[in-house]
Design a protein around this motif. Structure first.
Motif, PDB file in Angstrom:
ATOM      1  N   SER A  14      -7.946  -4.908   6.751  1.00  0.00           N
ATOM      2  CA  SER A  14      -7.262  -4.039   7.704  1.00  0.00           C
ATOM      3  C   SER A  14      -5.759  -3.997   7.445  1.00  0.00           C
ATOM      4  CB  SER A  14      -7.536  -4.521   9.133  1.00  0.00           C
ATOM      5  OG  SER A  14      -6.751  -3.822  10.066  1.00  0.00           O
ATOM      6  N   PHE A  15      -5.178  -5.185   7.181  1.00  0.00           N
ATOM      7  CA  PHE A  15      -3.737  -5.230   6.939  1.00  0.00           C
ATOM      8  C   PHE A  15      -3.369  -4.492   5.658  1.00  0.00           C
ATOM      9  CE2 PHE A  15       0.045  -7.426   5.178  1.00  0.00           C
ATOM     10  CZ  PHE A  15       0.948  -7.016   6.143  1.00  0.00           C
ATOM     11  N   VAL A  16      -4.134  -4.699   4.588  1.00  0.00           N
ATOM     12  CA  VAL A  16      -3.851  -4.020   3.324  1.00  0.00           C
ATOM     13  C   VAL A  16      -3.954  -2.502   3.496  1.00  0.00           C
ATOM     14  CG1 VAL A  16      -4.761  -3.650   0.991  1.00  0.00           C
ATOM     15  CG2 VAL A  16      -4.465  -5.968   1.852  1.00  0.00           C
ATOM     16  N   THR A  17      -4.882  -2.054   4.297  1.00  0.00           N
ATOM     17  CA  THR A  17      -5.031  -0.612   4.548  1.00  0.00           C
ATOM     18  C   THR A  17      -3.871  -0.045   5.355  1.00  0.00           C
ATOM     19  OG1 THR A  17      -7.443  -0.772   4.488  1.00  0.00           O
ATOM     20  CG2 THR A  17      -6.508   1.133   5.616  1.00  0.00           C
ATOM     21  N   SER A  18      -3.386  -0.811   6.321  1.00  0.00           N
ATOM     22  CA  SER A  18      -2.386  -0.280   7.257  1.00  0.00           C
ATOM     23  C   SER A  18      -0.948  -0.552   6.854  1.00  0.00           C
ATOM     24  CB  SER A  18      -2.634  -0.860   8.657  1.00  0.00           C
ATOM     25  OG  SER A  18      -2.441  -2.265   8.656  1.00  0.00           O
ATOM     26  N   CYS A  19      -0.711  -1.448   5.877  1.00  0.00           N
ATOM     27  CA  CYS A  19       0.655  -1.856   5.537  1.00  0.00           C
ATOM     28  C   CYS A  19       1.399  -0.725   4.818  1.00  0.00           C
ATOM     29  CB  CYS A  19       0.613  -3.105   4.655  1.00  0.00           C
ATOM     30  SG  CYS A  19       2.246  -3.699   4.172  1.00  0.00           S
ATOM     31  N   LYS A  20       2.350  -0.126   5.487  1.00  0.00           N
ATOM     32  CA  LYS A  20       3.083   1.004   4.920  1.00  0.00           C
ATOM     33  C   LYS A  20       3.922   0.593   3.719  1.00  0.00           C
ATOM     34  CE  LYS A  20       3.362   3.720   9.195  1.00  0.00           C
ATOM     35  NZ  LYS A  20       4.270   4.329  10.194  1.00  0.00           N
ATOM     36  N   ALA A  21       4.558  -0.574   3.794  1.00  0.00           N
ATOM     37  CA  ALA A  21       5.393  -1.003   2.666  1.00  0.00           C
ATOM     38  C   ALA A  21       4.564  -1.134   1.403  1.00  0.00           C
ATOM     39  CB  ALA A  21       6.080  -2.324   3.002  1.00  0.00           C
ATOM     40  N   LEU A  22       3.373  -1.692   1.516  1.00  0.00           N
ATOM     41  CA  LEU A  22       2.505  -1.845   0.351  1.00  0.00           C
ATOM     42  C   LEU A  22       2.068  -0.493  -0.185  1.00  0.00           C
ATOM     43  CD1 LEU A  22       0.700  -3.489  -1.596  1.00  0.00           C
ATOM     44  CD2 LEU A  22      -1.058  -3.467   0.193  1.00  0.00           C
ATOM     45  N   ASN A  23       1.564   0.350   0.685  1.00  0.00           N
ATOM     46  CA  ASN A  23       0.932   1.590   0.239  1.00  0.00           C
ATOM     47  C   ASN A  23       1.921   2.691  -0.114  1.00  0.00           C
ATOM     48  OD1 ASN A  23      -2.022   0.991   0.566  1.00  0.00           O
ATOM     49  ND2 ASN A  23      -1.340   0.513   2.634  1.00  0.00           N
ATOM     50  N   GLU A  24       3.070   2.713   0.529  1.00  0.00           N
ATOM     51  CA  GLU A  24       4.025   3.791   0.298  1.00  0.00           C
ATOM     52  C   GLU A  24       5.175   3.403  -0.624  1.00  0.00           C
ATOM     53  OE1 GLU A  24       5.283   5.549   3.991  1.00  0.00           O
ATOM     54  OE2 GLU A  24       3.254   5.483   4.844  1.00  0.00           O
ATOM     55  N   ASN A  69     -12.481  -9.484  -1.003  1.00  0.00           N
ATOM     56  CA  ASN A  69     -12.826  -8.256  -1.722  1.00  0.00           C
ATOM     57  C   ASN A  69     -11.675  -7.247  -1.694  1.00  0.00           C
ATOM     58  OD1 ASN A  69     -14.592  -6.727  -3.315  1.00  0.00           O
ATOM     59  ND2 ASN A  69     -15.417  -5.621  -1.548  1.00  0.00           N
ATOM     60  N   VAL A  70     -10.473  -7.781  -1.932  1.00  0.00           N
ATOM     61  CA  VAL A  70      -9.264  -6.963  -2.045  1.00  0.00           C
ATOM     62  C   VAL A  70      -8.701  -7.176  -3.445  1.00  0.00           C
ATOM     63  CG1 VAL A  70      -6.874  -6.693  -1.242  1.00  0.00           C
ATOM     64  CG2 VAL A  70      -8.712  -7.022   0.416  1.00  0.00           C
ATOM     65  N   PRO A  71      -8.298  -6.130  -4.153  1.00  0.00           N
ATOM     66  CA  PRO A  71      -7.754  -6.318  -5.505  1.00  0.00           C
ATOM     67  C   PRO A  71      -6.577  -7.286  -5.519  1.00  0.00           C
ATOM     68  CG  PRO A  71      -8.188  -3.997  -5.096  1.00  0.00           C
ATOM     69  CD  PRO A  71      -8.375  -4.702  -3.783  1.00  0.00           C
ATOM     70  N   PHE A  72      -6.573  -8.172  -6.516  1.00  0.00           N
ATOM     71  CA  PHE A  72      -5.531  -9.194  -6.593  1.00  0.00           C
ATOM     72  C   PHE A  72      -4.141  -8.572  -6.630  1.00  0.00           C
ATOM     73  CE2 PHE A  72      -2.569 -11.593  -9.278  1.00  0.00           C
ATOM     74  CZ  PHE A  72      -2.512 -12.793  -8.594  1.00  0.00           C
ATOM     75  N   HIS A  73      -3.974  -7.487  -7.369  1.00  0.00           N
ATOM     76  CA  HIS A  73      -2.625  -6.940  -7.531  1.00  0.00           C
ATOM     77  C   HIS A  73      -2.026  -6.500  -6.200  1.00  0.00           C
ATOM     78  CE1 HIS A  73      -4.749  -3.028  -7.613  1.00  0.00           C
ATOM     79  NE2 HIS A  73      -3.591  -2.480  -7.311  1.00  0.00           N
ATOM     80  N   LYS A  74      -2.865  -6.093  -5.257  1.00  0.00           N
ATOM     81  CA  LYS A  74      -2.337  -5.688  -3.949  1.00  0.00           C
ATOM     82  C   LYS A  74      -1.780  -6.890  -3.187  1.00  0.00           C
ATOM     83  CE  LYS A  74      -5.059  -1.482  -3.305  1.00  0.00           C
ATOM     84  NZ  LYS A  74      -5.916  -0.712  -2.364  1.00  0.00           N
ATOM     85  N   LEU A  75      -2.497  -8.002  -3.226  1.00  0.00           N
ATOM     86  CA  LEU A  75      -2.006  -9.198  -2.555  1.00  0.00           C
ATOM     87  C   LEU A  75      -0.767  -9.752  -3.258  1.00  0.00           C
ATOM     88  CD1 LEU A  75      -5.264 -11.148  -1.561  1.00  0.00           C
ATOM     89  CD2 LEU A  75      -4.047  -9.328  -0.345  1.00  0.00           C
TER      90      LEU A  75
END
Length: 385
Positions: free
Chosen positions: A39-49, A90-96
């Protein structure tokens, strides 16, 4: 849908007790909290944008690889721990890993964050007769609300790991979803109690040790000398900066508290440190601005907020006890830059407040304003015999 969307501030801090290798502990964290992490990886604006687009550029990818390769050399066990969390959730390592690089990857391609940044946290250390308290507000981007948990881990390796040759670690830490333990507030079985204030240095360095990994390593410190060694990180140095407030419960003699301002290793292979040590009758207050080091900073909101929060603290009498700390950390009198942030729609919120009582050896956690609420949990601080 992200778990925090539309559900408000939850009165809930889950905790995991786990034992194993670094990878096994990381995997257990990822598997147990997979829903919160996803949920956090999906919603984190700094990460995704910001971080992921930067990662797709040649400069960003080079910074990513240089930093990861440095960590595999110096702290391979913590890379394995994060790999375990990625696999378990089950989240890609590079995202974390990008969450741990933070703004380092943006500066590598010559850009500044476009999304409004976090501007918390606040820490007060009281060292008075019969009152030895470390209090801390954990402030973070609103994306982080309801996306955190406790990890209480016991890690035993069959051989010494990393540059500090650590074989055993046992600690409890409040963790942001998908992040390694150590970057909020924590204690270890050697009696180290500490909290972190993010600092926003202008010149960040890829290929160095991100602060999240330095504070993860700090969870292994047996005494103040080893803590300094870990923070200085000779041979590499920090890639970004933070402030560490700490004490050791098992130290001999009178209680002392330390505040360490850490800045990136700019032209050297070790972190820049400034250490303040206080004894009985003295207190420490620190927010998110360098107070003693002449370091150029870039987050104007963070700087202004820190100035205002320190001014709020100074409007009180010098804190003498736990109740004084609770009142100060609950303050909302400055409506633009309050100490405790819970304004609806604000981009930064106080997600938790921690009160370490060094005499009682307890850690009280509040998920809401501590002046108006009882602690959600009071954990015993369990030390090594």
């Amino acid at each position: 849908m992200p778990v925090s969307e539309g559900i408000g501030r939850r009165q809930c801090i889950p905790i995991l007790y786990t034992r194993g290798t670094h990878y096994e502990v990381g995997f257990d964290v990822g598997r147990t909290f997979s829903g919160i992490i996803q949920s956090f990886v999906t919603s984190c604006k700094a990460l995704n944008e910001e971080f992921l687009p930067a990662y797709s550029t040649p400069e960003g990818r080079r910074a990513y690889e240089d930093t990861l390769n440095s960590l595999k050399k110096n702290f391979p066990q913590y890379v394995r721990e994060l790999e375990g969390t990625a696999d378990g959730s089950n989240v890609p390592f590079h995202k974390l890993f990008l969450l741990h690089m933070d703004d380092i990857i943006l500066r590598a391609q010559g850009t500044e964050p476009s999304i409004r940044q976090a501007i918390g946290c606040s820490t007060i250390c009281v060292n008075q007769d019969g009152q030895e308290i470390l209090g801390h507000t954990e402030d973070a981007l609103s994306d982080t609300l309801n996306h955190f948990y406790f990890v209480s881990a016991h890690i035993i390796s069959d051989k010494p790991c990393g540059k500090w040759k650590v074989k055993e670690e046992k600690f409890t830490s409040l963790c942001y979803a998908g992040h390694l333990p150590g970057y909020t507030m924590s204690y270890n079985h050697h009696g180290l109690v500490f909290s972190i204030n993010t600092l926003s240095a202008k010149y960040l360095k890829s290929g160095k040790t991100p602060r999240h990994f330095i504070t993860r390593a700090l969870l292994s410190a047996e005494n103040f000398a080893s803590a300094q060694e870990i923070l200085r990180d000779v041979g590499c140095g920090a890639g970004d900066g933070c402030s560490i407030n700490m004490t050791f419960l098992k130290q001999e003699g009178n209680r002392v508290f330390h505040n360490v301002e850490m800045a990136p290793a700019e032209k050297t292979s070790e972190s820049q440190l400034n250490i303040l040590t206080t004894g009985p009758g003295e207190n420490i207050m620190h927010c998110n601005k360098y107070l003693r080091m002449k370091i150029e900073e870039v987050n104007e909101d963070m700087s202004q907020s820190s100035i205002c929060r320190m001014a709020t603290f100074k409007s009180y009498r010098s804190p003498q006890n736990k109740n004084d700390v609770i009142m100060m950390l609950s303050d909302r009198t400055n409506t633009e830059f309050p100490v405790f942030r819970d304004n609806p729609g604000d981009h930064v919120l106080t997600i938790a407040v921690g009160i370490f009582d060094c005499i009682a050896r307890t850690w009280a956690l509040y998920s809401d304003n501590p002046k108006e609420n009882e602690p959600l949990v009071v954990l015993p601080i369990v030390l090594k015999n």
